[in-house]
Write a protein that holds these residues in place. Structure first.
Motif, mmCIF file in Angstrom:
data_model
loop_
_atom_site.group_PDB
_atom_site.id
_atom_site.type_symbol
_atom_site.label_atom_id
_atom_site.label_comp_id
_atom_site.label_asym_id
_atom_site.label_seq_id
_atom_site.Cartn_x
_atom_site.Cartn_y
_atom_site.Cartn_z
ATOM 1 N N ILE A 1 8.863 0.142 7.106
ATOM 2 C CA ILE A 1 8.974 0.611 5.193
ATOM 3 C C ILE A 1 10.632 0.788 4.986
ATOM 4 C CG2 ILE A 1 9.512 3.216 6.476
ATOM 5 C CD1 ILE A 1 7.009 4.057 4.954
ATOM 6 N N GLU B 1 9.250 4.003 0.060
ATOM 7 C CA GLU B 1 8.226 4.496 0.276
ATOM 8 C C GLU B 1 8.342 5.350 1.505
ATOM 9 O OE1 GLU B 1 7.107 -1.258 0.589
ATOM 10 O OE2 GLU B 1 8.117 0.058 1.842
ATOM 11 N N LEU C 1 5.809 8.922 0.673
ATOM 12 C CA LEU C 1 5.143 8.772 2.001
ATOM 13 C C LEU C 1 5.722 10.278 1.967
ATOM 14 C CD1 LEU C 1 5.117 6.439 4.787
ATOM 15 C CD2 LEU C 1 2.922 7.264 3.583
ATOM 16 N N LEU D 1 3.983 12.655 -0.700
ATOM 17 C CA LEU D 1 2.093 12.969 -0.415
ATOM 18 C C LEU D 1 2.159 13.138 0.427
ATOM 19 C CD1 LEU D 1 1.107 8.245 -0.856
ATOM 20 C CD2 LEU D 1 1.419 10.302 -2.256
ATOM 21 N N PHE E 1 4.903 2.012 -5.918
ATOM 22 C CA PHE E 1 4.419 2.580 -4.369
ATOM 23 C C PHE E 1 3.220 3.609 -4.818
ATOM 24 C CE2 PHE E 1 4.010 5.996 -0.737
ATOM 25 C CZ PHE E 1 3.630 5.353 -0.296
ATOM 26 N N GLU F 1 -1.077 4.394 -5.175
ATOM 27 C CA GLU F 1 -1.463 5.297 -4.189
ATOM 28 C C GLU F 1 -2.184 6.516 -5.126
ATOM 29 O OE1 GLU F 1 -2.198 5.197 -0.534
ATOM 30 O OE2 GLU F 1 -1.090 3.734 -1.166
ATOM 31 N N GLU F 2 -2.452 6.159 -6.103
ATOM 32 C CA GLU F 2 -3.153 6.707 -7.115
ATOM 33 C C GLU F 2 -4.419 7.584 -7.072
ATOM 34 O OE1 GLU F 2 -3.383 5.946 -11.576
ATOM 35 O OE2 GLU F 2 -2.976 7.983 -11.870
#
Lengths: 576, 285
Positions: free
Chosen positions: A201, A205, A209, A212, A233, A237-238
């Motif tokens: 990664i 990213e 993460l 998120l 990224f 991931e939306e």
């Protein structure tokens, strides 16, 4: 075991994809990887290179040497031949050794592999030479080809079975050619150690993460290298995570939308590089004055102005620390590796909401675009601070958005509750958020906003010392130099230099007392920074009165290699 | 149901006596009350300029933002919580000058936001300079020999940028403006109301009398705001007659309608704790 592989060629040759595939292939064999990419600001043409460093121990940076160079064009050899390890090898597209041997050192072995012929014979597109080169690499280092086949299957899954099979066919052809024509390989054998799965990664990213996991709901940004990776990224991931990801008309709108969303009650973030952040500075002050929580990542690249759009530097520290007019409180944190990027994002949202301030995560191109193997991340613990829940809102009467409290932190609400109607105000205001410009109110409100610093300082993590206490040399750094410094320490220790490393992650508010204690007890201090003016060195002097003994600076747009740091430290030790 | 009085606050406006802002304020309170929504359901975002203090005079949620930036702030609020009725308020210097870029993009998006621009055809809080809507030749402190640029026409701009409700109001006719505001709030999509507002202190040309002699109501002439070509004709009318009323109106999907992730519930209602990133991490293995 340590091995450094590089693939190079023109932009458009698939260098990035090949490099990442290689990193993942090593990681799947239980090995540790660090990779980094260099490319000019061009879509086609120009020279791209991707270095993958692999080891059976954790690795923290790229290296200044290459064991195996895959040169998809002649230019790659010319540009990188001086970086070759003494007995390194070069794979190039051809049938036999060229007469001039590219003018490389006689100990370098050359592997001619007819990549263009291989793809031609298989009737596939010439762009697939990179895949043939990957297959050849696997053959030359005796690595398990099924790992590559498995990866190609995953990568091309969406494009269908036919594409998967033709990629596998090309990879095998490269592998088979090596087996038939260069059966001895490079002499370096790399074997998988186990099946332990780590993440491969990069910093962008990892920040994504972390965000998120911290409950990010709104991300707005305008594309700008090297922060664009975070936009890409999160956009992908939306729907998986029920976010709104907005590519805005400009960076002003990006930060303003994030402030609006945060004011409405969601965790919101934006990011850019220095040039885009320059456009955001006015709104940064608005977030501070309205006490709206906000997280901003500034991914540095060399300036001033457009500078070197795709290279790395640490030249924006002072800018980020002081951006926007007026005195106001912010937190500036500089993670040094991908794990710290993840953790920094989670921490940033908690700090932003607890203290209702802007929190800035400062990274750079080297950190955001280099991949490292790490263990999967633990979930972020969410702390929203004094954000009232529904029952608390039900019980409120006479709500004051900017209520004066001892800590300076006022209870926050989500607008829309029938019990609470309130104003947020970018003008100086009273407790209700209404304009008030009398001198007493100004003093009181400035103190209210700034007083939060006391609680923040108490909860911020102390700076970290790596290596033995009382070492002869203390290196001092921040951000992405962490990796090369850690690796340099190993090299110096081999040369019997006793060295430790002070990493400062929270640069503002500055941990003056702790840093001062450490530096006062250090025998010889050297600042290591990727900028011209030793910006952290200046902050240290300003906050502690201590001038570092020496500075090792690099500002040519490229990150330090460990060898470079070790050599320059040794030079300083010898010549002063 | 909320009444007009529920939208009042005890704070006394700081505007100059006779300022057009008073008429807009009265119309705004009335328009909000007539919309049938409660005060807490509204969020007003204001900018910088004389209008900016308006959030303090209306009892709804307010955010006093910065110069020219009301629309992106309003957009963020609206996307995070589309259950809030969001109204952005600007001045002409604010919205059509420094905020021009945001204005055009907000209209392209057709977010369900009502945008009211206090258009006094000059900068007043900064003591009287030319603005993007000042006519060519307009003489001010910053253009002592007359402005050389031609004026921006917010209405034609809105027509070409995709606003789905475009109207012009007049601060000197609050009852008419009040109706426009209610209609704009009720309209689903981006609504622009450009409000002709005399500045009694600095603008000696576009005075109350100037407008009273010229304005006429589109609806009085049986005008139907449905045809874009006809709307352009009315939008450029600026001579002895100046139209007020709804210039153009269309139904098309709003931005919010097409954002997949807010269809089930607003973002603010989604839990923050306990987000599982296990599956997301798999792509990095």
């Amino acid at each position: 075991m340590e091995f450094s592989w590089m693939i190079g060629g023109e932009a458009g040759f698939g260098i990035m994809a090949s490099g990442l595939t290689m990193s993942k292939a090593f990681a799947r064999g239980g090995l540790h990887v660090f990779d980094t990419v260099e490319y000019p600001s061009l879509i086609r043409g120009g020279h791209n290179s991707y270095q993958v460093r692999v080891s059976d121990r954790e690795v923290f940076s790229h290296t200044g040497y290459i064991d195996l160079l895959v040169a998809l064009n002649k230019e790659t050899v010319h540009l990188h031949k001086d970086e070759m390890a003494p007995t390194g090898c070069i794979v190039f597209n051809g049938k036999e050794d060229p007469e001039d041997r590219f003018d490389v050192h006689a100990d370098i072995c050359l592997f001619p592999i007819p990549l263009s012929e291989i793809v031609q014979n298989l009737g596939v597109k010439s762009i697939m030479q990179n895949t043939a080169a990957l297959g050849a690499t696997f053959g030359l280092i005796g690595y398990d080809l099924t790992i590559l086949e498995e990866l190609l299957t995953e990568i091309f899954q969406r494009k269908g079975e036919k594409i998967i099979q033709s990629n596998i066919k090309v990879a095998r052809a490269g592998y088979d050619f090596v087996m038939e024509n260069h059966p001895g390989g490079t002499g370096i054998i790399i074997k998988p150690t186990d099946n332990h799965r780590r993440l491969v990664i990069n910093g962008n990213e990892a920040v994504g993460l972390g965000a998120l996991s911290a409950g990010l709901r709104f991300y707005s940004a305008y594309p700008m290298t090297p922060a664009s990776g975070l936009l890409h990224f999160l956009a992908a991931e939306e729907q998986n995570h029920n976010l709104v990801v907005k590519h805005t008309e400009d960076e002003l709108a990006a930060i303003l939308m994030a402030i609006g969303a945060s004011h409405a009650g969601v965790r919101a973030m934006t990011a850019s590089s220095g040039g885009g952040f320059a456009l955001m500075t006015e709104a940064l002050g608005m977030a501070a004055m309205t006490e709206t929580p906000l997280v901003v990542m500034v991914a540095q690249r060399p300036g001033p102005s457009t500078g070197l759009a795709t290279r790395s530097e640490q030249g924006d520290l002072r800018f980020v620390m002081h951006a926007s007019q007026g005195d106001f409180l912010r937190v500036v944190m500089a993670p040094g590796d991908v794990s710290e990027c993840y953790w920094a994002a989670g921490r940033a949202f908690n700090l932003a909401e607890k203290y209702q301030i802007p929190v800035l995560i400062i990274t750079d191109k080297y950190l955001t675009e280099s991949h490292k193997t790490v263990e999967p991340f633990e979930p972020v613990t969410v702390d929203r601070g004094l954000l009232l829940n529904l029952e608390e809102m039900d019980a409120v009467s006479n709500y004051k958005r900017y209520e004066l409290t001892e800590s300076g932190i006022s209870p926050r609400v989500m607008p829309g509750h029938p019990n609470i109607i309130f104003d947020a105000n970018s003008n100086e205001h009273n407790e209700y958020g209404h304009d008030l410009d009398n001198p007493d109110n100004r003093t009181i409100m400035m103190d209210k906003r700034m007083n939060k610093i006391e609680s923040i300082v108490k909860e911020l993590e102390e700076p970290v010392i790596y290596g033995p206490p009382g070492a002869d040399v203390t290196l001092v750094g921040w951000g992405s130099t962490k990796g090369p410094i850690l690796e340099a320490m190993l090299l110096m220790t081999e040369n019997n230099i006793s060295v430790n490393f002070l990493q400062i992650i929270f640069i503002h508010p500055f941990p003056a007392e702790k840093v001062s204690d450490i530096l006062k007890s250090s025998k010889f201090t050297i600042g290591v920074e990727n900028n011209k003016e030793a910006q952290l060195g200046g902050v240290i002097r300003e906050r502690t009165g201590i001038e570092l003994n020496k500075k090792i600076l690099k500002y040519n747009g490229r990150p330090f290699t460990p060898e470079e740091i070790a050599n320059r430290v040794m030079e300083v030790m010898i010549h002063g | 149901m909320a009444e007009l009085a529920d939208f009042r606050t005890p704070i006394k406006p700081v505007w100059c006596p006779g300022c057009g802002n008073f008429g807009i304020l009265a119309a705004l309170r009335g328009g909000l009350a007539d919309s049938g929504l409660e005060p807490h359901q509204f969020m007003i975002v204001s900018g910088i300029g004389c209008h900016g203090a308006v959030i303090q005079y209306i009892n709804v949620n307010g955010f006093h933002s910065i110069h020219g930036r009301t629309l992106p702030v309003a957009t963020g609020i609206r996307l995070a919580n589309h259950e809030l009725k969001v109204i952005a308020i600007s001045g002409d210097g604010d919205g059509y000058g420094i905020g021009m870029g945001h204005f055009i993009h907000a209209m392209r998006r057709n977010l369900d936001i009502t945008y009211i621009v206090h258009n006094n055809k000059m900068y007043s809080l900064t003591t009287g300079q030319t603005s993007p809507t000042s006519d060519k030749g307009f003489s001010t402190k910053s253009t002592p020999f007359g402005s050389i640029e031609i004026a921006v026409n917010p209405l034609t701009l809105a027509l070409s940028s995709g606003a789905s409700f475009i109207a012009r109001g007049f601060a000197g006719d609050p009852p008419h403006l009040r109706k426009l505001i209610t209609e704009a709030i009720t309209h689903k999509g981006f609504s622009l109301i450009d409000v002709l507002q005399p500045c009694v202190t600095f603008n000696k040309v576009n005075t109350n009398d100037f407008y009273k002699e010229r304005v006429y109501k589109l609806e009085d002439e049986g005008y139907e705001p449905v045809d874009k070509a006809a709307a352009y004709e009315r939008a450029v009318e600026w001579n002895s007659r100046v139209p007020i009323g709804v210039i153009y109106k269309e139904d098309r999907p709003t931005y919010e309608d097409e954002v997949v992730t807010i269809q089930d519930m607003p973002l603010v209602k989604r839990p923050v704790e306990g987000v599982d990133i296990t599956r997301t991490m798999e792509q990095f293995m």
